[in-house]
Design a protein around this motif. Structure first.
Motif, PDB file in Angstrom:
ATOM      1  N   TRP A 157       0.858  -1.177   0.000  1.00  0.00           N
ATOM      2  CA  TRP A 157       0.000   0.000   0.000  1.00  0.00           C
ATOM      3  C   TRP A 157       0.895   1.228   0.000  1.00  0.00           C
ATOM      4  O   TRP A 157       1.798   1.351   0.825  1.00  0.00           O
ATOM      5  CB  TRP A 157      -0.890   0.038   1.235  1.00  0.00           C
ATOM      6  CG  TRP A 157      -2.039  -0.917   1.163  1.00  0.00           C
ATOM      7  CD1 TRP A 157      -3.316  -0.629   0.804  1.00  0.00           C
ATOM      8  CD2 TRP A 157      -2.023  -2.308   1.477  1.00  0.00           C
ATOM      9  NE1 TRP A 157      -4.100  -1.765   0.855  1.00  0.00           N
ATOM     10  CE2 TRP A 157      -3.323  -2.810   1.272  1.00  0.00           C
ATOM     11  CE3 TRP A 157      -1.023  -3.196   1.900  1.00  0.00           C
ATOM     12  CZ2 TRP A 157      -3.645  -4.141   1.476  1.00  0.00           C
ATOM     13  CZ3 TRP A 157      -1.359  -4.518   2.109  1.00  0.00           C
ATOM     14  CH2 TRP A 157      -2.655  -4.976   1.895  1.00  0.00           C
ATOM     15  N   CYS A 208       0.150   5.899   2.221  1.00  0.00           N
ATOM     16  CA  CYS A 208      -0.498   5.708   3.516  1.00  0.00           C
ATOM     17  C   CYS A 208      -0.274   6.958   4.374  1.00  0.00           C
ATOM     18  O   CYS A 208       0.750   7.623   4.260  1.00  0.00           O
ATOM     19  CB  CYS A 208       0.085   4.495   4.234  1.00  0.00           C
ATOM     20  SG  CYS A 208      -0.094   2.957   3.310  1.00  0.00           S
ATOM     21  N   ASN A 242      -8.928  -1.044   7.200  1.00  0.00           N
ATOM     22  CA  ASN A 242      -7.925  -0.254   6.487  1.00  0.00           C
ATOM     23  C   ASN A 242      -7.007   0.482   7.445  1.00  0.00           C
ATOM     24  O   ASN A 242      -6.272   1.365   7.023  1.00  0.00           O
ATOM     25  CB  ASN A 242      -8.602   0.760   5.554  1.00  0.00           C
ATOM     26  CG  ASN A 242      -9.214   0.089   4.350  1.00  0.00           C
ATOM     27  OD1 ASN A 242      -8.729  -0.933   3.892  1.00  0.00           O
ATOM     28  ND2 ASN A 242     -10.282   0.657   3.845  1.00  0.00           N
ATOM     29  N   LEU A 300      -4.240   2.754   5.621  1.00  0.00           N
ATOM     30  CA  LEU A 300      -3.698   2.221   4.375  1.00  0.00           C
ATOM     31  C   LEU A 300      -4.156   3.070   3.205  1.00  0.00           C
ATOM     32  O   LEU A 300      -5.306   3.524   3.151  1.00  0.00           O
ATOM     33  CB  LEU A 300      -4.143   0.769   4.177  1.00  0.00           C
ATOM     34  CG  LEU A 300      -3.620  -0.216   5.219  1.00  0.00           C
ATOM     35  CD1 LEU A 300      -4.195  -1.599   4.964  1.00  0.00           C
ATOM     36  CD2 LEU A 300      -2.103  -0.254   5.233  1.00  0.00           C
ATOM     37  N   LYS A 344      -3.278   3.491  -1.174  1.00  0.00           N
ATOM     38  CA  LYS A 344      -3.621   2.827  -2.429  1.00  0.00           C
ATOM     39  C   LYS A 344      -2.886   1.492  -2.525  1.00  0.00           C
ATOM     40  O   LYS A 344      -1.665   1.443  -2.357  1.00  0.00           O
ATOM     41  CB  LYS A 344      -3.228   3.737  -3.587  1.00  0.00           C
ATOM     42  CG  LYS A 344      -3.554   3.162  -4.944  1.00  0.00           C
ATOM     43  CD  LYS A 344      -3.142   4.116  -6.035  1.00  0.00           C
ATOM     44  CE  LYS A 344      -3.403   3.475  -7.360  1.00  0.00           C
ATOM     45  NZ  LYS A 344      -2.960   4.302  -8.466  1.00  0.00           N
ATOM     46  N   LEU A 345      -3.622   0.434  -2.808  1.00  0.00           N
ATOM     47  CA  LEU A 345      -3.022  -0.883  -3.014  1.00  0.00           C
ATOM     48  C   LEU A 345      -2.344  -0.899  -4.361  1.00  0.00           C
ATOM     49  O   LEU A 345      -2.960  -0.643  -5.392  1.00  0.00           O
ATOM     50  CB  LEU A 345      -4.084  -1.976  -2.921  1.00  0.00           C
ATOM     51  CG  LEU A 345      -3.601  -3.413  -3.100  1.00  0.00           C
ATOM     52  CD1 LEU A 345      -2.579  -3.786  -2.030  1.00  0.00           C
ATOM     53  CD2 LEU A 345      -4.772  -4.369  -3.049  1.00  0.00           C
ATOM     54  N   SER A 346      -1.034  -1.173  -4.361  1.00  0.00           N
ATOM     55  CA  SER A 346      -0.243  -1.202  -5.585  1.00  0.00           C
ATOM     56  C   SER A 346      -0.602  -2.454  -6.381  1.00  0.00           C
ATOM     57  O   SER A 346      -0.729  -3.542  -5.827  1.00  0.00           O
ATOM     58  CB  SER A 346       1.244  -1.212  -5.250  1.00  0.00           C
ATOM     59  OG  SER A 346       2.009  -1.313  -6.419  1.00  0.00           O
TER      60      SER A 346
END
Length: 102
Positions: free
Chosen positions: A4, A7, A77, A96, A98-100
């Motif tokens: 993530w 954050c 999150n 958290l 953005k999820l890569s």
């Protein structure tokens, strides 16, 4: 390991005002391990740790003589816990980002 980016962290200190929405943290998190990476005025820092069970993580950052804990409830999150670096301590709450997908 899922990562993530972007954050944000709320950092609470024992004897000074809090840093709210501190940006630029990266969290790598799996069922077994965790890494929290960021840069501060003294350079890069990486806290690394293992899952002690039920989302409770114990982390170390040797370059800062740091020790920390984080806990994540299922499907949350947020991670929350305490930290100690040298003689300074407090609590932190990581949201958290953005999820890569890479």
């Amino acid at each position: 390991m899922p990562e993530w980016t972007n954050c944000t962290v709320d950092i609470y200190y024992e004897n000074r005002p809090a840093d709210i929405d501190d940006e630029g943290y990266i969290v790598r998190l799996s069922d077994e391990t965790i890494e929290v990476a960021y840069d501060d005025d003294d350079g890069p820092v990486v806290y690394r740790g293992k899952n002690k069970g039920d989302g409770h993580f114990d982390l170390l950052a040797p370059e800062r003589q740091g020790h920390a804990s984080l806990h994540q409830f299922p499907d949350s999150n947020f991670l929350e816990g305490y930290w100690v670096e040298d003689d300074v301590n407090g609590m932190w709450r990581i949201k958290l980002g953005k999820l890569s997908t890479e």
